[in-house]
Design an enzyme around this catalytic site. Structure first.
Site, short mmCIF file in Angstrom:
data_model
loop_
_atom_site.label_atom_id
_atom_site.label_comp_id
_atom_site.label_asym_id
_atom_site.label_seq_id
_atom_site.Cartn_x
_atom_site.Cartn_y
_atom_site.Cartn_z
N MET A 100 0.47 -2.84 8.61
CA MET A 100 -0.20 -2.93 7.31
C MET A 100 -1.17 -4.10 7.32
SD MET A 100 -0.80 -1.90 4.32
CE MET A 100 -1.99 -2.75 3.29
N GLU A 101 -2.40 -3.85 6.86
CA GLU A 101 -3.50 -4.78 7.05
C GLU A 101 -3.60 -5.88 6.00
OE1 GLU A 101 -5.43 -1.17 4.82
OE2 GLU A 101 -3.88 -1.46 6.32
N ASN A 102 -2.51 -6.33 5.40
CA ASN A 102 -2.58 -7.39 4.40
C ASN A 102 -3.55 -8.47 4.87
OD1 ASN A 102 -0.16 -6.16 3.21
ND2 ASN A 102 0.86 -7.08 4.97
N GLU A 130 0.85 -1.19 0.00
CA GLU A 130 0.00 0.00 0.00
C GLU A 130 0.89 1.24 0.00
OE1 GLU A 130 -4.08 1.48 2.15
OE2 GLU A 130 -2.52 0.74 3.44
N HIS A 150 -6.94 -2.17 15.16
CA HIS A 150 -7.10 -1.34 13.96
C HIS A 150 -6.87 -2.18 12.70
CE1 HIS A 150 -6.45 2.53 11.63
NE2 HIS A 150 -5.85 1.66 10.83
N GLU A 151 -5.78 -2.95 12.68
CA GLU A 151 -5.47 -3.74 11.48
C GLU A 151 -6.47 -4.87 11.28
OE1 GLU A 151 -3.43 -2.35 9.58
OE2 GLU A 151 -2.65 -0.98 11.10
N HIS A 167 -9.61 -3.77 9.60
CA HIS A 167 -9.46 -3.67 8.13
C HIS A 167 -9.76 -4.99 7.41
CE1 HIS A 167 -7.98 0.33 7.42
NE2 HIS A 167 -6.90 0.20 8.17
N GLY A 186 3.08 2.12 10.97
CA GLY A 186 2.91 1.38 12.22
C GLY A 186 2.62 -0.09 11.94
#
Length: 880
Positions: free
Chosen positions: A291-293, A149, A325-326, A329, A289
């Site tokens: 990444m929501e892969n 991203e 948070h992740e 997503h 911080g």
């Protein structure tokens, strides 16, 4: 709103359905390269003889178009050309690609870079002996992972790298036998590699998803594992935290939160977690911080690891929130993805709000909504009060411009207006609408209006009508209160921190939830201000407050006497009310709608305060004022005395000991009070801190409690000399604590010696310090009122070095500019910054430069306007 015609996008002649990607011949050490083969099942619209595809820093060596069954080539590549500006490759074929279904097979060579973007390598020093196949250059060992991203998948494989071109993915990689490979989905099979010592690891096919969510990682990994309590397709889902060898036990705190959070979101959204596993991976070098892969979330180490024995407890809160948070997503962003980057806020604003919702569910004792008001809402209001702000939904013509809108407007203003809307509709109704939205658009893309439509249907209200100005207009309102007997008049107008709103900037009329708290006992009367000015009747003159619990995203400007009365009515105010009151008074002093004297008078009334989050806002408010007037010696000393008098009683009462099983907030309060009192010159606290530091330096590791490292390191360096500075610099290099480097850098920035500040900035821009840690150095120097001029001087004189070291990724260099340069109150520095950058390439941070300029302008006019009045108040109250 950007429509497809406003976007620079790929031709729509070929659409991907599935990527089958194989990586092999991975070269370590000098070359850091690999070979790739990607077969893209595609739908071809009309005959075409060329393929335009995203590609960055890849060398395409051949391409064939195969029939759907993967048989003999229909046509082959005759030529390839690259547009490096648009990051595209155009492949020409010997004959037309026929309309219908086709498989496009592309052979290429790529680089495992060190830019924290695309497919990249992270160096680290192992804590135990690593597996023999671990990549190494002799000095460091390496792990590999991805960060795609916003537009970096094209750096790892040729692809259609736009969020609404969703496709499924199959992935296979050849790696050394003793290493571990991870990807979005579980392993499908492991087979023998092309030579001894290698194996091929293939993974199951993913659902349809955007390219930026594809992910893989390779390394000497180990893991801790837990299972969800809920069953998914009849099974408890495996949840794992992966680390490089020797660190896995530090993943247990995140692990416990992860599996509970997955169950919680599955319940509140009414949709089961959509994948068969959830992996969390700690990555040693990481620009953001996390990444929501999908199915393989990657994290900076301090956002996922926590050592019960060594870590500062404040990181518990950070880890719990970033994990939530992740994972949010995985539904909101991954299952349903924004149609285009202008709606980035849909991903980030929502995940921020619902991330805090999950943490509140797991830790009600942390009072995270008060923390949200103190941190997220106030930070967003501060940025959005500048002319240089942007609407939440910002037009994005070229996706390569999107990095700079991963900012406090998208995340924090976005989440603040979602909280405002949820409070208005009621959380249950709001979450029902969100669940409906996710079900309608699952595995597809959606726009902001699609969310409003689902929320309108769930609530029976016209959500789009009252939310549109909040999303599509810049800025926010200040509500000015005028009092008459038994009633108040409320007037809304655009708020700017510079206090000079022009008529053409004040044309928006916002829907404002008034939330009037009034009466004895206090109750909240809900209404909305939907015109520029309105009157509210039946107001109890003895007590009222607008914007109850600070649920609306706006500032309130009370008459001066009412502000003082509110300060005296603290027993009727919630924690959020107090934080909002103090935040508003601080901002209004800066803009000229209020005064610093009124703010300080209000603060004096909070000496008996018990809540950490209110003290946190008091510290933020005072720090802002002290920074603006730092170069006026008389005012600076007066504010220091004021701070000392305000903080000392609470700091002395809190003491140094951390009792076992103490509440988390109490411990955080102790740290804040001791630190601020020491910073204001409390000699008793400084002496005790120095004593503990000397014992620790002498070899007694237990002399400093793990939660007090920051406080004691800071005061030791601030009140010490070369020896203390060198000790903490050495600690940075040798610490094995996951948070040790961050704490050490912040402490080094506390030195009052400008030579130390210069040395620190040289250090953080050297090869010794990962680029991700650099901004901590300039942030610490810029926040130190004694050395902050060094931040700009160093940046200007060493721009080549800064750009070369930190320009590896836009995120890192942008952070250096926006955290290091807005702290001045001097228009000469503002002009110097503008002059210096006028002939430089500032594409990565041009938005931040405007923010820096606006902030300095506001600070300078505030200083000029209030300087004499503030000095007079400090003198008349015995502080100067």
């Amino acid at each position: 709103m950007a429509s497809p015609t406003d976007r620079e996008i790929l031709p729509d002649t070929i659409k991907p359905i599935n990527y089958d990607l194989s990586l092999f011949n991975l070269e370590y050490g000098g070359k850091w390269s690999y070979d790739g083969l990607v077969k893209i099942d595609s739908k071809v619209k009309g005959d075409t003889q060329e393929l335009v595809i995203n590609s960055k820093e890849l060398e395409i060596s051949g391409a064939d178009v195969l029939s759907k069954d993967g048989g003999l080539p229909i046509t082959s590549m005759t030529d390839v050309s690259y547009d490096t500006t648009k990051e595209r490759a155009t492949i020409k074929f010997s004959a037309n690609i026929p309309a219908g279904d086709a498989v496009i097979a592309i052979k290429y060579k790529g680089t495992i870079n060190n830019a924290m973007a695309g497919f990249y390598r992270s160096k680290y020093k192992p804590v135990v002996t690593p597996a023999s196949g671990t990549p190494t250059d002799g000095e460091h060992h390496y792990m590999f992972s991805t960060q795609f991203e916003a537009c970096e998948a094209r750096r790892a494989f040729p692809c259609f790298d736009e969020p609404n071109l969703k496709a499924s993915f199959e992935f296979e990689v050849e790696i050394p036998d003793d290493l571990v490979a991870l990807s979005n989905m579980p392993e499908k099979r492991v087979t023998k590699g092309s030579k001894d010592g290698l194996k091929k690891v293939a993974f199951e096919k993913t659902p349809a998803m955007s390219t930026y969510l594809a992910a893989w990682a390779i390394g000497d990994f180990e893991h801790v594992e837990a299972f969800t309590e809920r069953k998914y397709n009849g099974k408890n889902l495996p949840v794992r935290v992966y680390t490089t060898r020797g660190l896995k036990e530090q993943g247990r705190f995140a692990l416990e939160h992860a599996h509970k959070t997955i169950d919680y979101f599955s319940e509140v959204f009414g949709i089961d977690y959509p994948l068969p596993k959830s992996d969390l991976l700690a990555v040693h070098e990481f620009a953001m911080g996390a990444m929501e892969n999908w199915g393989l979330v990657t994290y900076r180490t301090t956002a996922v690891l926590f050592d019960e024995e060594k870590s500062d407890a404040r990181f518990q809160n950070r880890v719990a929130y970033v994990v939530a948070h992740e994972l949010a997503h995985q539904w909101f962003g991954n299952l349903v993805t924004m149609d285009w980057w202008n709606e980035l806020w849909l991903n980030e604003g929502f995940a921020t709000w619902v991330g805090w919702l999950a943490v509140d569910h797991l830790h009600p004792e942390w009072k995270v909504w008060s923390q949200f008001v103190a941190e997220a809402v106030q930070t967003a209001l501060e940025l959005d009060s500048l002319r240089a702000s942007h609407p939440i939904e910002v037009p994005v013509r070229n996706a390569l411009e999107v990095d700079q809108i991963f900012d406090h407007i998208s995340y924090l203003k976005g989440s603040s207006v979602i909280r405002m809307l949820s409070n208005h509709l009621g959380q249950e109704v709001f979450l029902k609408g969100v669940g409906d939205y996710l079900k309608i658009h699952a595995y597809g893309n959606a726009r902001t209006n699609d969310l409003w439509a689902a929320l309108s249907a769930a609530s029976g209200q016209d959500v789009q009508a009252f939310m549109d100005p909040w999303i599509r207009k810049i800025g926010f309102p200040v509500v000015t209160v005028a009092e008459e007997p038994g009633q108040i008049t409320l007037r809304q107008s655009r708020y700017l921190t510079t206090g000079d709103v022009k008529p053409e900037e004040d044309e928006t009329t916002w829907w404002i939830p008034v939330g009037l708290k009034t009466g004895t006992p206090a109750k909240v009367v809900h209404s909305a201000l939907t015109v520029k000015e309105d009157t509210v009747r039946d107001v109890d003159e003895s007590f009222y407050k607008i914007n109850a619990d600070q649920s609306g995203f706006y500032r309130t400007n009370y008459p001066p006497q009412r502000l003082l009365k509110l300060g005296e009515s603290q027993d009727r105010l919630s924690i959020e009310d107090k934080i909002g009151l103090l935040g508003d008074a601080t901002s209004l002093a800066i803009s000229g709608s209020g005064t610093t004297a009124a703010l300080l008078s209000l603060l004096e009334g909070f000496r008996e305060e018990k809540d950490f989050l209110v003290w946190s806002q008091i510290a933020t408010s005072l720090s802002k004022v002290r920074a603006v007037f730092a170069e006026n010696k008389e005012i600076s000393e007066g504010l220091k005395k004021f701070s000392l008098k305000l903080f000392s009683p609470a700091a002395e009462a809190t003491g140094w000991e951390f009792p076992k099983d103490e509440e988390w907030l109490t411990g955080q309060s102790r740290k804040l009070l001791l630190a601020y009192a020491a910073g204001a010159g409390h000699q008793g606290i400084i002496a005790e801190g120095k004593k503990k530091f000397a014992a620790w330096k002498g070899g007694d590791e237990k002399a400093i409690h793990q939660n007090l490292r920051g406080v004691i390191f800071n005061l030791a360096v601030a009140n010490g000399g070369q020896e203390e500075y060198d000790t903490i610099k050495a600690e940075f290099k040798k610490t094995t604590s996951v948070d040790g480097r961050e704490i050490s850098i912040q402490a080094l920035g506390r030195s009052k010696n400008p030579d130390h500040a210069w040395d620190l900035l040289e250090f953080v821009t050297s090869e010794e310090v990962p680029p991700q840690d650099a901004h901590g150095g300039i942030l610490a120097v810029a926040a130190n009122n004694g050395t902050r001029r060094v931040a700009w001087e160093f940046t200007k004189k060493n721009w080549e070095r800064v750009e070369k070291r930190l320009g590896v990724t836009n995120v890192v260099i942008d952070r250096w500019i926006k955290t290091g340069l807005p702290k001045y109150s001097d228009t000469a520095i503002r002009d110097d910054i503008a002059e210096f950058f006028k002939d430089k390439n500032t594409a990565a941070f041009n938005r931040s430069l405007v923010i820096v300029s606006d902030t300095i302008t506001g600070n300078a006019s505030y200083k000029q306007r209030d300087e004499a009045r503030l000095l007079e108040w400090l003198k008349s109250h015995g502080y100067a």
